[in-house]
Design an enzyme around this catalytic site. Structure first.
Site, PDB file in Angstrom:
ATOM      1  N   ASP A 157      18.667 -15.861  -2.202  1.00  0.00           N
ATOM      2  CA  ASP A 157      19.349 -16.993  -1.900  1.00  0.00           C
ATOM      3  C   ASP A 157      19.671 -17.966  -2.571  1.00  0.00           C
ATOM      4  O   ASP A 157      19.661 -17.717  -3.919  1.00  0.00           O
ATOM      5  CB  ASP A 157      18.626 -17.152  -0.856  1.00  0.00           C
ATOM      6  CG  ASP A 157      18.711 -17.901   0.359  1.00  0.00           C
ATOM      7  OD1 ASP A 157      19.294 -18.076   0.256  1.00  0.00           O
ATOM      8  OD2 ASP A 157      17.982 -17.655   1.660  1.00  0.00           O
ATOM      9  N   ASP A 219      23.779 -18.476   8.521  1.00  0.00           N
ATOM     10  CA  ASP A 219      22.366 -17.832   9.060  1.00  0.00           C
ATOM     11  C   ASP A 219      22.237 -17.446  11.072  1.00  0.00           C
ATOM     12  O   ASP A 219      22.895 -18.434  11.636  1.00  0.00           O
ATOM     13  CB  ASP A 219      21.237 -18.686   9.609  1.00  0.00           C
ATOM     14  CG  ASP A 219      20.674 -18.989   7.575  1.00  0.00           C
ATOM     15  OD1 ASP A 219      21.227 -17.954   6.341  1.00  0.00           O
ATOM     16  OD2 ASP A 219      19.455 -19.187   8.086  1.00  0.00           O
TER      17      ASP A 219
HETATM   18  C1  GLA Z   1      18.179 -19.157   4.246  1.00  0.00           C
HETATM   19  C2  GLA Z   1      18.971 -17.548   4.474  1.00  0.00           C
HETATM   20  C3  GLA Z   1      17.971 -16.962   5.583  1.00  0.00           C
HETATM   21  C4  GLA Z   1      16.624 -16.965   4.946  1.00  0.00           C
HETATM   22  C5  GLA Z   1      16.095 -18.383   5.040  1.00  0.00           C
HETATM   23  C6  GLA Z   1      14.279 -17.985   3.875  1.00  0.00           C
HETATM   24  O1  GLA Z   1      18.998 -19.790   5.523  1.00  0.00           O
HETATM   25  O2  GLA Z   1      20.228 -17.671   4.763  1.00  0.00           O
HETATM   26  O3  GLA Z   1      18.476 -15.484   5.913  1.00  0.00           O
HETATM   27  O4  GLA Z   1      16.008 -15.676   3.410  1.00  0.00           O
HETATM   28  O5  GLA Z   1      16.972 -19.199   4.032  1.00  0.00           O
HETATM   29  O6  GLA Z   1      14.094 -19.579   4.041  1.00  0.00           O
END
Ligand code: GLA
Length: 412
Positions: A157, A219
Site C-alpha cells: 500500500d 477502496d
Molecule cells: C488502504 C487500502 C485498503 C486497505 C487499507 C488498510 O486504504 O487501499 O485496501 O489496505 O489501506 O489500512
C-alpha cells in the site's frame, strides 16, 4: 460499432513486458481481511472478529471445508494492522505477539498445511495507512523477512508516502528484492491508485513489468453505490486498462463484498459477474463462518468462475450503454476447456425495476455471418437456451440493479 468493439475484446493484447514470476496466470482467487474486518485489534472486546491468527485460521478452515478451495479460492490474505507497533532490535517487522502468538511463520505453516497460500500487507513509506510500521526504509529486509516466513503474496500500500512521485521508483525496487529472494511472491501494488489520486500520469507498462495485480481506483466499501462507482471507473478507463491486462497481470477493482451487509442477492450476482468480465482478482472480504447459502452459491458458481479464470486472461469491456440504463459488457473467453463457450455477455442494469431487453447475436455485433448458430447458457439461472440462429431474437429480463450473465459459443 459493436462489431469493432467485439474484435477489440478478442484481440486484447496481453501485457507483453509483464513481470515474469510465473504467478497470476489467471486472476488470483482467495480471501482478504480488510473490507470486512478493518483494523479491529481489540481482541478482548471482540475476540471473534479482531485481526488475529485465529481469524485467518478460521477462514482457512472454512475455505477448505465449505468448497471454496475446490472452486479455486487459494489465498488467505492478511491486510493492515497485523504488526507490532515497532520493529524488533534487528529492525525486522514482527507480528503483534498477543494477536499472532504463532508468529507469521507459524500461521503460514498452518495455511500451507491446508493446501492454501498466505498473503501479507505492507506499505511503501514509513507507516501503513493505519499507522503501523511499514517498509519505506527497509524494502530489502522486509522482502527477505516475508520470504523466510513463507509468504506467497504481498500487497504493498502507500497512503502515508506523501510524495507519490517516488512510487515509480520504490515499487520496482521492491519487485527486485522480491525476485532476489527466490520465492515466488505474487505482488499486489497500490501504486497506480495513488498516482491517479495525485494526478500523476500512470505508466501501465512499467506497472505491469513490476506487479502482478494493481489497484487502480478507490477502496470498495460495503454498498451498492461503491460497486457502481467502481464499475463506472473501469468503463471510463477501459481503453487504457484492457490492453495492460493478461496472464500474469491484472487490474484490481478491489474486494468482493458478496455475503456482507449491504448487497442484495441480485446485486451480489452483478458484482460477481462484472468482476469475472473484468478479469479481476476474486478476493472475498466477508465472514465465511456466517455467510448464508444463497451468497455462498454465487461465490461458488463454477460457470462464472470459469469465465473469470479463462486462460487467455482477456479483460472484457462495456460495448453498449443504452438510454434505458441497460449496459452490455462482453469478454472473450476463447480457451474454456471442454466447452464450446467463446464469449461471456453481462446484461447489466442500473434500473429500479426489472427490464426486458430484446436483441439477437447478430444485433450484438457477434460474427453472425460466419456462424450458423449459437449455443447459450444462462450462468446464474443455470438454464440452457439451446440452439439459436444468429439473427433470432431473444428477450432477457434483467433484474433491477442486477445482471444476466450469458456464456455462449458456436453451436456444434
Ligand atoms: C488502504 C487500502 C485498503 C486497505 C487499507 C488498510 O486504504 O487501499 O485496501 O489496505 O489501506 O489500512
Amino acid at each position: 460499432m459493436w462489431a469493432s468493439a467485439v474484435l477489440l475484446v478478442l484481440l486484447g493484447s496481453f501485457g507483453a513486458n509483464a513481470l515474469d514470476n510465473g504467478l497470476a496466470r489467471t486472476p488470483p482467487m482467495g480471501w482478504l481481511a480488510w473490507e470486512r474486518f478493518r483494523c479491529n485489534v481489540n481482541c478482548t472486546a471482540d475476540p471473534k472478529n479482531c485481526v488475529s491468527e485465529k481469524l485467518f485460521m478460521e477462514m482457512a478452515d472454512r475455505l477448505v471445508e465449505d468448497g471454496y478451495k475446490d472452486a479455486g479460492y487459494e489465498y488467505v490474505n492478511i491486510d493492515d494492522c497485523w504488526m507490532a507497533k515497532q520493529r524488533d532490535a534487528n529492525n525486522k517487522l514482527y507480528a503483534d505477539p498477543e494477536r499472532f502468538p504463532s508468529g507469521i511463520k507459524g500461521l503460514a505453516d498452518y495455511i500451507h498445511s491446508k493446501g492454501l497460500k498466505l498473503g501479507i500487507y505492507t506499505a511503501y513509506g514509513n507507516f501503513t495507512c493505519q499507522g503501523y510500521p511499514a517498509s519505506g526504509m527497509h524494502l530489502e529486509l522486509d522482502a527477505q523477512t516475508f520470504a523466510e516466513w513463507g509468504v506467497d503474496m504481498l500487497k504493498m500500500d502507500g497512503c502515508k508516502q506523501m510524495d507519490r512521485h517516488t512510487m515509480k521508483k520504490g515499487y520496482p525496487q521492491m519487485t527486485k528484492y522480491l525476485n532476489a529472494t527466490g520465492r515466488p511472491i505474487l505482488f499486489s501494488c497500490s501504486w497506480p491508485d495513488y498516482e491517479r489520486g495525485a494526478g500523476i500520469p500512470i505508466n501501465y507498462t512499467l506497472v505491469a513489468e513490476n506487479c502482478n495485480i494493481w489497484r487502480n481506483y478507490v477502496d470498495i466499501q460495503d454498498s451498492w453505490q461503491s460497486v457502481l462507482s467502481i464499475i463506472d471507473y473501469y468503463a471510463k478507463e477501459q481503453d487504457t486498462l484492457v490492453p495492460v491486462a493478461g496472464p500474469g497481470n491484472f487490474n484490481d477493482p478491489d474486494m468482493l463484498i458478496i455475503g456482507d451487509f449491504s448487497l442484495s442477492v441480485e446485486q451480489a450476482k452483478a458484482q460477481m459477474a462484472m468482476w469475472a468480465i473484468l478479469a479481476a482478482p476474486l478476493l472475498m472480504s466477508n465472514d465465511l463462518r456466517t455467510i448464508t447459502p444463497e451468497y455462498r452459491d454465487i461465490l461458488l458458481n463454477k460457470d462464472v468462475i470459469a469465465i473469470s479464470q479463462d486462460n487467455a486472461g482477456i479483460m472484457g469491456k462495456r460495448v453498449l450503454q443504452n438510454p434505458d440504463g441497460i449496459e452490455f459488457w462482453l469478454r472473450g473467453i476463447p480457451k474454456q476447456q471442454g466447452t464450446n463457450r467463446e464469449w461471456a455477455i453481462a446484461f447489466f442494469s442500473r434500473r429500479k425495476e426489472a427490464k426486458s431487453f430484446t436483441s439477437s447475436f447478430k444485433d450484438l455485433g457477434l460474427p453472425a455471418d460466419k456462424v450458423e448458430g449459437f449455443d447459450a447458457y444462462d450462468v446464474f439461472s443455470k438454464y440452457y437456451w439451446g440452439y439459436m440462429p444468429p439473427d433470432a431474437n431473444f428477450t432477457v429480463t434483467i433484474p433491477p440493479n442486477g445482471v444476466r450473465l450469458i456464456a455462449f459459443g458456436q453451436a456444434e
